[in-house]
Design an enzyme around this catalytic site. Structure first.
Site, PDB file in Angstrom:
ATOM      1  N   TYR A  96       1.078  -1.143   0.127  1.00  0.00           N
ATOM      2  CA  TYR A  96       0.239  -0.027  -0.029  1.00  0.00           C
ATOM      3  C   TYR A  96       0.864   1.324  -0.147  1.00  0.00           C
ATOM      4  O   TYR A  96       1.358   1.701   0.902  1.00  0.00           O
ATOM      5  CB  TYR A  96      -0.782  -0.188   1.223  1.00  0.00           C
ATOM      6  CG  TYR A  96      -1.806   1.208   1.366  1.00  0.00           C
ATOM      7  CD1 TYR A  96      -2.472   1.759   0.386  1.00  0.00           C
ATOM      8  CD2 TYR A  96      -1.915   1.843   2.770  1.00  0.00           C
ATOM      9  CE1 TYR A  96      -3.377   2.779   0.473  1.00  0.00           C
ATOM     10  CE2 TYR A  96      -2.718   2.990   2.882  1.00  0.00           C
ATOM     11  CZ  TYR A  96      -3.399   3.422   1.767  1.00  0.00           C
ATOM     12  OH  TYR A  96      -4.118   4.634   1.985  1.00  0.00           O
ATOM     13  N   ASP A 147      -2.476  -1.701  -4.102  1.00  0.00           N
ATOM     14  CA  ASP A 147      -2.989  -0.180  -4.343  1.00  0.00           C
ATOM     15  C   ASP A 147      -1.522   0.759  -4.288  1.00  0.00           C
ATOM     16  O   ASP A 147      -0.944   1.093  -3.016  1.00  0.00           O
ATOM     17  CB  ASP A 147      -3.966   0.566  -3.055  1.00  0.00           C
ATOM     18  CG  ASP A 147      -4.196   1.866  -3.382  1.00  0.00           C
ATOM     19  OD1 ASP A 147      -3.781   2.522  -4.272  1.00  0.00           O
ATOM     20  OD2 ASP A 147      -4.987   2.520  -2.494  1.00  0.00           O
ATOM     21  N   HIS A 187     -12.475   1.166  -3.678  1.00  0.00           N
ATOM     22  CA  HIS A 187     -11.588   0.190  -4.783  1.00  0.00           C
ATOM     23  C   HIS A 187     -12.439  -1.036  -5.219  1.00  0.00           C
ATOM     24  O   HIS A 187     -13.231  -1.388  -4.532  1.00  0.00           O
ATOM     25  CB  HIS A 187     -10.364  -0.053  -4.122  1.00  0.00           C
ATOM     26  CG  HIS A 187      -9.611   0.979  -3.866  1.00  0.00           C
ATOM     27  ND1 HIS A 187      -8.263   1.362  -4.643  1.00  0.00           N
ATOM     28  CD2 HIS A 187      -9.352   1.825  -3.007  1.00  0.00           C
ATOM     29  CE1 HIS A 187      -7.743   2.514  -4.140  1.00  0.00           C
ATOM     30  NE2 HIS A 187      -8.257   2.655  -2.886  1.00  0.00           N
TER      31      HIS A 187
END
Length: 282
Positions: A114, A154, A272
């Site tokens: 992330y 992500d 998302h």
């Protein structure tokens, strides 16, 4: 005989909230072998309780409680896992988790990551630069460790103009800055060759493969994140910032790629969408 392997990644934006909104139903239907999560924002015990005993769970929580957090959940137990990225004085907790999995006769290394969202000209952006620098150093090490390696998660950067619907309006925004995008030029550039980034910087390419772009071709998107503001989701005004980054040997085994976009705004369980890829590993 080759072994099918389905790997999904999703920023859950808080796993407890995601489960309340329908994540469990999605997961029950998708037959995922390895699940990578970002922004878990919960303890390991809560994550284990939500997913259930059929999953082997690795979780790296953030230093700040209730922030970030990455996890890997798998049907088969990882043979080894590693956390931390970059220099010892750099806090990467809750943002980088590596694990090695036995898949058929092979070992596949999977990373759930992330990357910081960043804010231009603030300490948050400085932390993002440090993280991207650390990734730049780690990629060749990972490829040397295992030619079947995969980074998912992500990454908070839209690499190219076709990765963001409103790219013109975001050229000075974190997530689409030329300097950020140049890292990805090098990540995906030919291995060993000098790559000139979109910002004019140069550096060696690492030869990793953007599985989503390889599968979709030269088309807009497919987007994986939409702002909660306005009608972004309904208008498909999104960003493609959730990736499967694979070494060439693993990318060659891809059999299917999809973004599990919700059918409607009010059926989403995160801002998302999951990115699900089927591999066929020898």
């Amino acid at each position: 005989m080759a072994t099918p392997l389905r790997i999904a990644t999703v920023n859950v934006n808080g796993v407890r909230a995601a489960y309340k909104k329908g994540m469990a139903e999605w997961l029950a239907e998708r037959n995922v072998d390895i699940l990578a999560l970002q922004e878990v924002r919960a303890t390991t015990e809560i994550l284990e309780d939500l997913l259930g005993p059929e999953w082997d769970i690795l979780h790296d929580g953030a230093t700040a409680k209730g922030r970030a957090g990455v996890a890997l959940a798998s049907r088969n137990k990882a043979s080894i896992h590693r956390v931390a990225l970059g220099a010892d004085d750099f806090d990467s907790a809750g943002r980088w988790l590596e694990a090695d999995y036995e898949v058929g006769n092979s070992i596949v290394t999977v990373v759930s990551t992330y990357v910081h969202s960043g804010v231009v000209d603030t300490p948050k952006q400085d932390e993002k630069w440090k993280f991207l620098d650390a990734m730049n150093e780690r990629l060749p090490e990972l490829a040397a460790h295992n030619p079947l390696s995969l980074i998912v998660g992500d990454l908070n950067v839209g690499h190219r103009e076709i990765d963001i619907k409103n790219w013109r309006g975001n050229r000075t925004s974190a997530g689409f800055l030329p300097r950020e995008r140049a890292y990805f030029d090098r990540f995906f550039g030919p291995e060993g060759e000098t790559v000139t980034g979109v910002d004019g910087s140069t550096g060696p390419g690492h030869g990793w493969v953007d599985v989503g772009r390889q599968w979709a071709g030269e088309v807009d998107g497919p987007y994986t994140w939409w702002s909660q503001r306005g009608q972004a989701f309904d208008n498909d005004s999104g960003w493609r910032i959730d990736y499967h980054m694979a070494t060439p040997a693993l990318a060659a085994t891809v059999k299917h790629y999809t973004v599990d976009k919700a059918s409607a705004w009010d059926t989403r369980w995160s801002d998302h969408s999951p990115v699900v890829v089927d591999y066929l590993v020898d």
